[in-house]
Design a protein around this motif. Structure first.
Motif, PDB file in Angstrom:
ATOM      1  N   SER A  92       1.839  19.306  -7.309  1.00 26.16           N
ATOM      2  CA  SER A  92       0.532  19.962  -7.457  1.00 26.16           C
ATOM      3  C   SER A  92       0.501  20.869  -8.668  1.00 26.16           C
TER       4      SER A  92
ATOM      5  N   LYS B  22       2.327   1.725  -3.505  1.00 30.94           N
ATOM      6  CA  LYS B  22       1.332   2.275  -4.438  1.00 30.94           C
ATOM      7  C   LYS B  22       1.110   3.755  -4.181  1.00 30.94           C
ATOM      8  N   PHE B  23       1.034   4.133  -2.906  1.00 26.73           N
ATOM      9  CA  PHE B  23       0.839   5.547  -2.550  1.00 26.73           C
ATOM     10  C   PHE B  23       2.002   6.404  -3.040  1.00 26.73           C
TER      11      PHE B  23
ATOM     12  N   ARG C 112       3.472  16.692 -14.608  1.00 26.98           N
ATOM     13  CA  ARG C 112       2.843  15.679 -13.758  1.00 26.98           C
ATOM     14  C   ARG C 112       3.661  14.397 -13.686  1.00 26.98           C
ATOM     15  N   GLU C 113       4.962  14.522 -13.619  1.00 26.28           N
ATOM     16  CA  GLU C 113       5.831  13.371 -13.446  1.00 26.28           C
ATOM     17  C   GLU C 113       5.838  12.955 -11.985  1.00 26.28           C
ATOM     18  N   SER C 114       6.261  11.732 -11.718  1.00 30.01           N
ATOM     19  CA  SER C 114       6.329  11.258 -10.342  1.00 30.01           C
ATOM     20  C   SER C 114       7.372  12.054  -9.557  1.00 30.01           C
TER      21      SER C 114
ATOM     22  N   ASP D  99       0.829  -1.211   0.000  1.00 30.99           N
ATOM     23  CA  ASP D  99       0.000   0.000   0.000  1.00 30.99           C
ATOM     24  C   ASP D  99       0.864   1.263   0.000  1.00 30.99           C
TER      25      ASP D  99
ATOM     26  N   GLU E  90       4.212   5.764  -5.437  1.00 30.61           N
ATOM     27  CA  GLU E  90       4.309   5.812  -6.895  1.00 30.61           C
ATOM     28  C   GLU E  90       3.306   6.781  -7.508  1.00 30.61           C
ATOM     29  N   GLN E  91       2.248   7.098  -6.769  1.00 30.03           N
ATOM     30  CA  GLN E  91       1.231   8.000  -7.288  1.00 30.03           C
ATOM     31  C   GLN E  91       1.457   9.455  -6.881  1.00 30.03           C
ATOM     32  N   LEU E  92       2.532   9.722  -6.124  1.00 27.41           N
ATOM     33  CA  LEU E  92       2.808  11.096  -5.718  1.00 27.41           C
ATOM     34  C   LEU E  92       3.170  11.939  -6.938  1.00 27.41           C
ATOM     35  N   ARG E  93       2.478  13.049  -7.093  1.00 27.18           N
ATOM     36  CA  ARG E  93       2.724  13.968  -8.193  1.00 27.18           C
ATOM     37  C   ARG E  93       2.804  15.383  -7.644  1.00 27.18           C
TER      38      ARG E  93
END
Length: 347
Positions: free
Chosen positions: A190, A182-183, A194-196, A179, A185-188
């Motif tokens: 603001s 996954k969290f 919009r890359e990681s 979990d 890897e989804q950080l972008r």
């Protein structure tokens, strides 16, 4: 009025109680009376209170506060009534941040931006201060460096990742569960591309994953420039709890550290053997201890401390910082919530 306090029993067991407390009615020359709108709950470091000879029958809990100025002392120059402010109560405070009103020195407060919510301001001020202390004050972060954040999905880890990415640093982070991975890897960001935020997330719960090998692979064998740990294992035969299993060994951190690197540790009982220090010497590497309490425990560098708090609030208002905060809880649930925070069962 009621506040939350920590009481240490004879068996060294920590208990949290809500009890009546008296707030001084006489305001000092440089003091500000703040009506508290929100207060963050952070673990209480009983050992630190003992080391500084501040241990009392009860220790006030909830030091990160945000609120509205109701009254100022005759020599206060920074604030006026109705200003919205945020700050951290000093270690030797006698009042809890969960009281309706508190008295605090004006040089421990900074303005809260209008667009920042009460909850975000209170929840981010300490971890933001800790991230700045680690990356700017201790590690002297620079553009193009590589940073490894251990336990990147923690509230502190998230802000450290966001701050480093903002300054052009390549960031690696470890995850303690699928979990968390996954969290992360989804950080972008603001705003902007919009890359990681992360170049790589390392799942240390998987026994097949080698932290040192992965970091050296990502850096072409050169090692990382900055490591921020969340605790380390000191010995191979050390008895391990579930939480301790995913901590790196001190030798691993020294191995993956690059030449001229900086290791910033939260391990207050770190023990290095002569071979460890020799390895650090060969790499011309440095070791720093991250204790964010020094800012309020010492009168030195107050201007820098206030500058950091102001910058944390500015990055909150621009969306650079997006902290992890739980849903607010009412006062009557504070003891249960604080017990969970102390046992690291919630944030």
């Amino acid at each position: 009025m009621k506040g939350l306090f920590c009481r240490l029993s004879d068996s060294e067991e920590v208990k949290f109680v809500i009890q009546e407390t008296d707030v001084p009615t006489t305001i000092g020359n440089h003091q500000v009376k703040v009506q508290v709108k929100g207060c963050a709950l952070s673990p209480v470091d009983i050992k630190l209170y003992n080391d500084l000879k501040l241990q009392r029958d009860t220790v006030p809990v909830g030091r990160e506060i945000v609120g509205t100025v109701r009254q100022v002392g005759p020599k206060v120059t920074f604030f006026q009534p109705d200003d919205e402010v945020v700050g951290i109560l000093p270690l030797d405070t006698e009042v809890s941040g969960l009281c309706n009103t508190v008295l605090i020195h004006e040089q421990l407060l900074v303005p809260k931006p209008e667009k920042v919510s009460w909850v975000s301001a209170a929840g981010a001020v300490r971890d933001g201060l800790r991230a700045y202390t680690a990356l700017h004050t201790l590690a002297h972060m620079a553009v193009g460096q590589t940073l490894l954040v251990l336990d990147g999905a923690s509230p502190f880890g998230v802000l450290a990742i966001q701050l480093a990415h903002y300054h052009g640093v390549k960031v690696l982070a470890t995850a303690h569960s699928p979990d968390d991975l996954k969290f992360l890897e989804q950080l972008r960001p603001s705003v902007g591309t919009r890359e990681s935020l992360l170049a790589r997330v390392i799942g240390v719960w998987d026994a097949k994953v080698d932290l040192v090998e992965t970091c050296l692979e990502e850096t072409g064998g050169l090692g990382v420039d900055i490591v921020i740990d969340a605790g380390v294992k000191l010995y191979d035969e050390e008895p391990e709890s579930q939480q301790k299993q995913q901590l790196p060994h001190k030798h691993d951190i020294i191995t993956l550290l690059g030449v001229g690197g900086h290791w910033v540790t939260m391990e207050d009982n770190l023990q290095l053997d002569p071979p460890d220090t020799h390895s650090l010497f060969l790499k011309a590497a440095s070791l720093s201890f991250l204790n964010d309490e020094v800012w309020t425990a010492s009168a030195a560098r107050e201007g820098r401390y206030l500058h950091i708090l102001r910058d944390v609030m500015e990055k909150l208002s621009t969306g650079t910082f997006r902290p992890l905060v739980e849903e607010p809880v009412p006062l009557y649930e504070a003891t249960v919530s604080m017990e969970m925070v102390q046992k690291k069962q919630t944030i």
